[in-house]
Scaffold this motif. Structure first.
Motif, PDB file in Angstrom:
ATOM      1  N   UNK A 250       0.760  -1.236   0.015  1.00  8.96           N
ATOM      2  CA  UNK A 250      -0.028   0.043  -0.033  1.00  8.96           C
ATOM      3  C   UNK A 250       0.741   1.207  -0.003  1.00  8.96           C
ATOM      4  N   UNK A 251       0.365   2.219   0.273  1.00  9.99           N
ATOM      5  CA  UNK A 251       1.253   3.755   0.181  1.00  9.99           C
ATOM      6  C   UNK A 251       2.246   3.554   1.072  1.00  9.99           C
ATOM      7  N   UNK A 252       3.501   3.846   0.549  1.00 12.40           N
ATOM      8  CA  UNK A 252       4.668   4.029   1.260  1.00 12.40           C
ATOM      9  C   UNK A 252       5.316   2.710   1.493  1.00 12.40           C
ATOM     10  N   UNK A 253       4.907   1.437   1.140  1.00 15.99           N
ATOM     11  CA  UNK A 253       5.485   0.264   1.225  1.00 15.99           C
ATOM     12  C   UNK A 253       7.008   0.531   0.287  1.00 15.99           C
ATOM     13  N   UNK A 254       7.977   0.126   1.160  1.00 12.17           N
ATOM     14  CA  UNK A 254       9.364   0.170   0.462  1.00 12.17           C
ATOM     15  C   UNK A 254       9.717  -1.023  -0.433  1.00 12.17           C
ATOM     16  N   UNK A 278       0.006   1.531  -6.527  1.00  9.09           N
ATOM     17  CA  UNK A 278      -0.311   1.340  -5.359  1.00  9.09           C
ATOM     18  C   UNK A 278       0.355   2.161  -4.270  1.00  9.09           C
ATOM     19  N   UNK A 279       1.084   3.107  -5.017  1.00  9.14           N
ATOM     20  CA  UNK A 279       1.761   4.129  -3.958  1.00  9.14           C
ATOM     21  C   UNK A 279       2.910   3.817  -3.042  1.00  9.14           C
ATOM     22  N   UNK A 280       3.397   2.501  -3.711  1.00 10.16           N
ATOM     23  CA  UNK A 280       4.825   1.852  -3.037  1.00 10.16           C
ATOM     24  C   UNK A 280       5.850   3.158  -3.358  1.00 10.16           C
ATOM     25  N   UNK A 281       6.956   2.918  -2.238  1.00 13.05           N
ATOM     26  CA  UNK A 281       8.113   3.618  -2.627  1.00 13.05           C
ATOM     27  C   UNK A 281       9.141   2.841  -2.983  1.00 13.05           C
TER      28      UNK A 281
END
Length: 346
Positions: A250-254, A278-281
């Motif tokens: 989800x958002x921010x998952x490295x 999905x908003x991953x980093x």
């Protein structure tokens, strides 16, 4: 400076030394493999060596057309299975040479007709008693618990053997250039890797992805992160990741992606784009500007590499990340909690 970082930096010298000292040994093993006309291969290993085994599976299948399985040591150690291993090459990999389950696999394989080969950094270890042939990593003493130079020399041993069996002199020449490429990682990428590690040093969990020959790189990087800096790193083949595990993103998952140009590149680009949606980093290691352009933290590899040798170079990036994450977190990568250099399992 940690022993781990010292030993990461020793890898070009270790690889040069390995290739100089072991070429004739490897040629003699290749000659025996061709004489025996082995129809199948099996590789037994644990931990870091098991990631080397994954690389070996790809290499022997791609270079030699030899089907290779990764051994389940418990088949030998717990179940005492009686396998028909005539005309089979069985390789055991153990940097210490003391992995009991790997040695039992070799002993049983030898008794059941296999041609056995041990790959180790310790010529006086037990593995030499159970393998007909031994390839010495010749990496020098490894003081850190985290294996680095014994890993890359094990990869070199596997691809050198495959190349000699195939009589592929061009591949041998490419292998000889690997030390200079690794030096290029140090000069062109290391400071950037350190800076990224310090910026995201609060990282506690991440996903590590690759496909094809660099699947081993993803799994080895995740292992190094777990053991040296206690990051809950989950490694997947990018194709396997799409079959369910991607749901955790989800958002921010490295997400760390190893994506050199080559046969697996289009698949890696596709999954990178899905992760962005999905908003991953994304921390992406590649020589391609196309995929690096969508990374939050791009690591540009400044040269193009043959897909068969790229894992020996790309894994150095993973090793450096693990070392600098540990440093940034104030941890000692040389002495991870609860671990020792030699782990005995059966």
């Amino acid at each position: 400076m940690s022993f781990m970082l010292d030993e990461i930096h020793e890898q070009p010298t270790a690889l040069d030394r390995f290739m100089a000292s072991q070429r004739r040994v490897v040629i003699s093993i290749a000659d025996e493999l061709k004489r025996r006309k082995c129809r199948f291969g099996m590789i037994a290993a644990r931990g870091t060596s098991d990631n080397a085994a994954t690389y070996g599976k790809y290499i022997f299948e791609l270079v030699n057309g030899l089907p290779v399985a990764l051994a389940a040591p418990s088949v030998f150690t717990l179940y005492n299975a009686d396998l028909n291993l005539s005309d089979v090459m069985v390789i055991g990999i153990s940097q210490s040479g003391q992995a009991a389950d790997v040695n039992i696999c070799l002993e049983s394989a030898q008794a059941h007709g296999a041609l056995t080969v041990g790959i180790t950094n310790e010529l006086r270890s037990d593995i030499t008693k159970y393998a007909k042939f031994t390839i010495h990593c010749d990496a020098g003493k490894e003081r850190s618990v985290a294996a680095t130079k014994t890993y890359t020399t094990s990869l070199a041993a596997l691809i050198m053997l495959a190349a000699e069996v195939a009589e592929n002199s061009a591949l041998i020449e490419k292998l000889k250039n690997v030390p200079s490429y690794i030096n290029g990682i140090f000069s062109e990428c290391e400071q950037q890797i350190k800076d990224i590690a310090y910026r995201i040093r609060d990282l506690t969990d991440c996903i590590v992805l690759a496909r094809g020959t660099n699947r081993a790189t993803a799994f080895e990087t995740a292992l190094k992160m777990a053991e040296t800096c206690y990051i809950k790193a989950e490694a997947y083949s990018s194709s396997d990741f799409l079959h369910g595990p991607i749901a955790v993103v989800d958002k921010g998952t490295k997400c760390f992606l190893f994506a050199p140009e080559g046969p697996s590149f289009d698949n890696m680009l596709e999954i990178a784009e899905k992760l962005v949606e999905r908003g991953a980093s994304l921390i992406i290691v590649s020589n391609s500007e196309k995929i690096l352009s969508i990374a939050n933290e791009p690591v540009k590899i400044p040269f193009d590499l043959d897909d068969l040798i790229s894992p020996i170079v790309y894994v150095v990036v993973g090793q450096l990340f693990a070392n600098y994450f540990a440093e940034a977190k104030g941890l000692d990568p040389d002495h991870p909690r609860g671990l020792s250099k030699i782990t005995i399992t059966r």
